[in-house]
Design an enzyme around this catalytic site. Sequence first.
Site, PDB file in Angstrom:
ATOM      1  N   HIS A   1       0.794  -1.230   0.000  1.00  8.50           N
ATOM      2  CA  HIS A   1       0.000   0.000   0.000  1.00  8.50           C
ATOM      3  C   HIS A   1       0.821   1.272   0.000  1.00  8.50           C
ATOM      4  O   HIS A   1       0.241   2.358   0.020  1.00  8.50           O
ATOM      5  CB  HIS A   1      -0.935   0.029   1.209  1.00  8.50           C
ATOM      6  CG  HIS A   1      -2.125  -0.859   1.064  1.00  8.50           C
ATOM      7  ND1 HIS A   1      -3.288  -0.458   0.445  1.00  8.50           N
ATOM      8  CD2 HIS A   1      -2.322  -2.137   1.423  1.00  8.50           C
ATOM      9  CE1 HIS A   1      -4.151  -1.455   0.447  1.00  8.50           C
ATOM     10  NE2 HIS A   1      -3.593  -2.495   1.032  1.00  8.50           N
TER      11      HIS A   1
ATOM     12  N   LYS B   1      -9.220  13.713   4.319  1.00  3.19           N
ATOM     13  CA  LYS B   1      -8.335  12.550   4.328  1.00  3.19           C
ATOM     14  C   LYS B   1      -7.434  12.686   5.538  1.00  3.19           C
ATOM     15  O   LYS B   1      -7.400  13.738   6.176  1.00  3.19           O
ATOM     16  CB  LYS B   1      -7.518  12.482   3.042  1.00  3.19           C
ATOM     17  CG  LYS B   1      -6.846  13.818   2.687  1.00  3.19           C
ATOM     18  CD  LYS B   1      -6.147  13.791   1.339  1.00  3.19           C
ATOM     19  CE  LYS B   1      -7.054  13.818   0.139  1.00  3.19           C
ATOM     20  NZ  LYS B   1      -6.968  12.637  -0.687  1.00  3.19           N
ATOM     21  N   ARG B   2      -6.689  11.645   5.878  1.00  4.43           N
ATOM     22  CA  ARG B   2      -5.739  11.754   6.973  1.00  4.43           C
ATOM     23  C   ARG B   2      -4.827  12.959   6.754  1.00  4.43           C
ATOM     24  O   ARG B   2      -4.508  13.303   5.608  1.00  4.43           O
ATOM     25  CB  ARG B   2      -4.902  10.470   7.088  1.00  4.43           C
ATOM     26  CG  ARG B   2      -5.683   9.304   7.690  1.00  4.43           C
ATOM     27  CD  ARG B   2      -6.165   9.608   9.081  1.00  4.43           C
ATOM     28  NE  ARG B   2      -5.076   9.527  10.037  1.00  4.43           N
ATOM     29  CZ  ARG B   2      -4.999   8.634  11.012  1.00  4.43           C
ATOM     30  NH1 ARG B   2      -5.959   7.750  11.197  1.00  4.43           N
ATOM     31  NH2 ARG B   2      -3.977   8.635  11.836  1.00  4.43           N
TER      32      ARG B   2
ATOM     33  N   LYS C   1       0.254  14.395   1.748  1.00  5.42           N
ATOM     34  CA  LYS C   1      -1.048  14.705   1.155  1.00  5.42           C
ATOM     35  C   LYS C   1      -1.224  16.209   0.934  1.00  5.42           C
ATOM     36  O   LYS C   1      -2.125  16.652   0.241  1.00  5.42           O
ATOM     37  CB  LYS C   1      -2.170  14.154   2.032  1.00  5.42           C
ATOM     38  CG  LYS C   1      -2.228  12.611   2.038  1.00  5.42           C
ATOM     39  CD  LYS C   1      -3.357  12.101   2.925  1.00  5.42           C
ATOM     40  CE  LYS C   1      -3.459  10.591   3.004  1.00  5.42           C
ATOM     41  NZ  LYS C   1      -4.229   9.985   1.889  1.00  5.42           N
TER      42      LYS C   1
ATOM     43  N   LYS D   1     -14.544   8.343  -4.961  1.00  3.25           N
ATOM     44  CA  LYS D   1     -15.871   8.636  -4.396  1.00  3.25           C
ATOM     45  C   LYS D   1     -16.367   9.992  -4.897  1.00  3.25           C
ATOM     46  O   LYS D   1     -17.531  10.144  -5.277  1.00  3.25           O
ATOM     47  CB  LYS D   1     -15.805   8.656  -2.864  1.00  3.25           C
ATOM     48  CG  LYS D   1     -15.315   7.365  -2.217  1.00  3.25           C
ATOM     49  CD  LYS D   1     -14.974   7.607  -0.736  1.00  3.25           C
ATOM     50  CE  LYS D   1     -14.162   6.473  -0.148  1.00  3.25           C
ATOM     51  NZ  LYS D   1     -13.550   6.835   1.160  1.00  3.25           N
TER      52      LYS D   1
ATOM     53  N   THR E   1      -8.575   6.678  -2.603  1.00  2.00           N
ATOM     54  CA  THR E   1      -9.902   6.163  -2.938  1.00  2.00           C
ATOM     55  C   THR E   1     -10.958   7.248  -2.773  1.00  2.00           C
ATOM     56  O   THR E   1     -12.014   7.175  -3.408  1.00  2.00           O
ATOM     57  CB  THR E   1     -10.294   4.947  -2.074  1.00  2.00           C
ATOM     58  OG1 THR E   1     -10.027   5.239  -0.699  1.00  2.00           O
ATOM     59  CG2 THR E   1      -9.526   3.709  -2.490  1.00  2.00           C
TER      60      THR E   1
HETATM   61  C1  LIG Z   1     -12.279   6.890   1.541  1.00  4.71           C
HETATM   62  C2  LIG Z   1     -11.846   7.229   2.911  1.00  4.71           C
HETATM   63  C3  LIG Z   1     -10.494   7.437   3.195  1.00  4.71           C
HETATM   64  C4  LIG Z   1      -9.420   7.408   2.124  1.00  4.71           C
HETATM   65  O1  LIG Z   1      -9.257   8.730   1.643  1.00  4.71           O
HETATM   66  P1  LIG Z   1      -8.007   9.154   0.736  1.00  4.71           P
HETATM   67  O2  LIG Z   1      -8.324  10.555   0.355  1.00  4.71           O
HETATM   68  O3  LIG Z   1      -7.984   8.237  -0.431  1.00  4.71           O
HETATM   69  O4  LIG Z   1      -6.801   9.057   1.590  1.00  4.71           O
HETATM   70  C5  LIG Z   1     -10.131   7.747   4.486  1.00  4.71           C
HETATM   71  N1  LIG Z   1     -11.057   7.840   5.470  1.00  4.71           N
HETATM   72  C6  LIG Z   1     -12.360   7.662   5.231  1.00  4.71           C
HETATM   73  C7  LIG Z   1     -13.334   7.794   6.352  1.00  4.71           C
HETATM   74  C8  LIG Z   1     -12.808   7.349   3.949  1.00  4.71           C
HETATM   75  O5  LIG Z   1     -14.116   7.157   3.725  1.00  4.71           O
END
Ligand SMILES: *Cc1c(COP(=O)(O)O)cnc(C)c1O
Length: 833
Positions: A378, A569-570, A575, A681, A677
């Site tokens: 990952h 995101k985190r 990022k 979305k 991911t």
């Molecule tokens: C989809 C999702 C992530 C992943 O987000 P990235 O922007 O791809 O790092 C992290 N946390 C939650 C709650 C998510 O639904």
Amino acid sequence: MATGKGEQPSAASDQLQPLRDLYGCGPVEITGTRDALYERHLTFDHVVDVNRATDRQQFESAARSIRDVLSQRWLRTEQTYAAVNPKRVYYLSMEFLLGRSFANNVMNALLHPAVIDMARQKGLDVMALTEMEPDAGLGNGGLGRLAACFIESMATLQIPGMGYGLRYEYGIFRQSLQDGWQVEQPDNWLRRPDPWEVARIDEAVEVRLNCSFELQAGALKPVFGRPSILLGIPFDRPVIGYGGKTINTLRLWAAGTPDYFNFQRFSRGDFVGAFAESLGAESLTRVLYPDDSTSMGQGLRFLQEYFLVACALSDLIRRFRSGNSDWNVLPEKVAIQLNDTHPALAVPELMRILVDDAGLGWDRAWDLTQRTLAYTNHTLLPEALEKWPLAWFEAVVPRHLDIILEINRRLLGVVRSRWPVNDGRAERISLVEEGEHRKIRMANLAVVGSHSTNGVAAIHSRLLRSTTLRDLAELYPDRFNNKTNGVTPRRWLLTCNPGLARVISEAIGAGWVTDLRQLGRLKPLAGDPSFLDAVFKAKREAKVRFANWLKSTTGEHVDPDTMLDCQIKRIHEYKRQLLNALHIVVLYNRLRDSRNMEFPPRTFIFAGKAAPAYTLAKLIIKFINNLAGTVNADPAVGGRLKVLFLPDYRVSLAEYLIPASDVSEQISTAGYEASGTSNMKFMMNGALTVGTRDGATIEMAEEAGEENFFLFGLSAGEVADSRGWYDPRWHYAHEPETKRALDLIASDYFSRNEPGAFRPICDVLLKRDFYMHLADLKSYGETHEKVGRLYADQKGWAAKAAINIASSGNFSSDRTINEYAGQIWRVTPCPVP
Ligand SMILES: *Cc1c(COP(=O)(O)O)cnc(C)c1O
């Protein structure tokens, strides 16, 4: 979230109402017994007057009734697998970021018409009820959410798959803000009984360790040299495939002790000490480690990883043995996927079972092990690669260390005979990192012990082969492959965005729900004004819904008529939330000059948790909050710019926010985001992406056409090539807006009462800027100017949004799982009659 009945807009049932006619289910007939289930749970589980039940009691009873309706189908699924004896997939993951289950279980089981009718009859507010369910936050971020999407897709595709994870009593911490700083609170999500899980005490397994535990002064202490046995107690959750035909299982393990207390200590009068061991053992699955993209190297985490592996393998081997007598067919009946290296101890554990328990010879055991296991990588970040002290293996699982060292001896023999010239290759491939404190390299172990190693987006898989795992890729070129991530469209479109789902189904029918490629049929409609109008209205509806939800849960105000620009995101340097924040400072400076008057009003939304030990990430949160405080209060901004940091980012928040957003920020330093991911979305919900050429964003732009994307910045190759000479001060010296933004931060303009608070941020950006924020700031700003201009053209924007939705079909986790099933697992569906 405190949400009482009646606080919510009662539009809930109306939002679900149109779904009744779609998706080919029609109103489900509610039989007398089904109808009574809900009341029976209130009366017999809660012993409460039906008319005086609390929202939580209503939720538990409704959820239990749903589970009741599904139980026979769930049983039938397992019976079918036992009878047909198909090849089964086991997905091993330390994280399953499930979020809430109610709405998705109802939707996937096609029970929504029944629930809507029931709610109407009984005067229930479905929205208030769903808000009573806590998120199951058994994961940090993308990796854990991927596992959740994958098991849902396996069930939908009728693949005999099972998830194995840990039943953490405390999931990812709850985040609140105090003076703009992140404060972590424990997430006691099991405080009240979880209505979905079934405890299977009778199926507990034993896990043998060469040490035992004691709770000393509240801390879990291993006691070495005293072997002990832990119990793994399985808790099962239903995983409902869309249409409700297949109901697979997610099996989460809780740690327990075979002996509840020590009789000797007890009879000696040491009443507290008598329980010390069992309390210690039970602490093993108490809490999820909150580190994303870093390995903190804690001993308890190492034990958790072994515990998961030992429980899962013991369970699946028992199941395999009950249907097969020949060990040789193991790879034809079992596929085990390792989600990152966290469960990589499966390599020596499976070898131990085959050699010690089954009595197979080494070579045969090794062949079976490799053909059964597969590994997903990952990350390319070195700090994320797990390496465990060899001494811990010695203390906890000495037999596994023997096995690893024997694997390594044979491995290095092969390497040295193939590459006789010593160029350091053998040392790099070795499973053991030498040094004063020797360590086991878990990624090397996972690659060597399995038949497949995959990355999670094309660029990531390529870089994995050419950089991070280069030597291993040269040794095993056929083992490496790519499986670009995906997300489940049931949760991330159908359920979370009912307005847009309806617009799509009215245009092309409902087949997209299980075949997302069909969204491609929307492409010709990107020129159809009435379709674009419907897409626009669905977005507007989602924005209002989000704004109402936010208002009622946090009191925060968002204007649905502004452009919603989201980075959720985190929080991590790679990022680059800081790039976004710097750009907001640039915009703020322009507004203070009263320039750029055609600027469309924007709301910038941030959300995300920082690992508690990640000091700089926590300071970034503080900076964003101070920036928000200053900008939002400045009359010069005149409502054209608003910045919000929403606390406690989690799946349910994402489900409200993503359908409402106009712009998706995917701005990692190129080469550092494995896939992403949330980018997918956003795309399927009609947001436009501002992004770097990184992770799966590259593939998304290819699908939609770059003219429908806002790509900017350095490529991964450019980032790597400029490492040697990159100097952030050049940008500071030559770009006036960059200088002005940094000077404003350094002047304590955003930290008037906390002088010097953001010094570390200025230092990071100006001294080294490892993630190259300043290199990309200018082109990021120019790209945002294009975004602003397009947003002013409502039709043009809607057309691009429609093209993005139409082009998102490749990013369903169904597509990803089909690829795993065909190319790695070699499994086929096993329909349940
Ligand atoms: C989809 C999702 C992530 C992943 O987000 P990235 O922007 O791809 O790092 C992290 N946390 C939650 C709650 C998510 O639904």
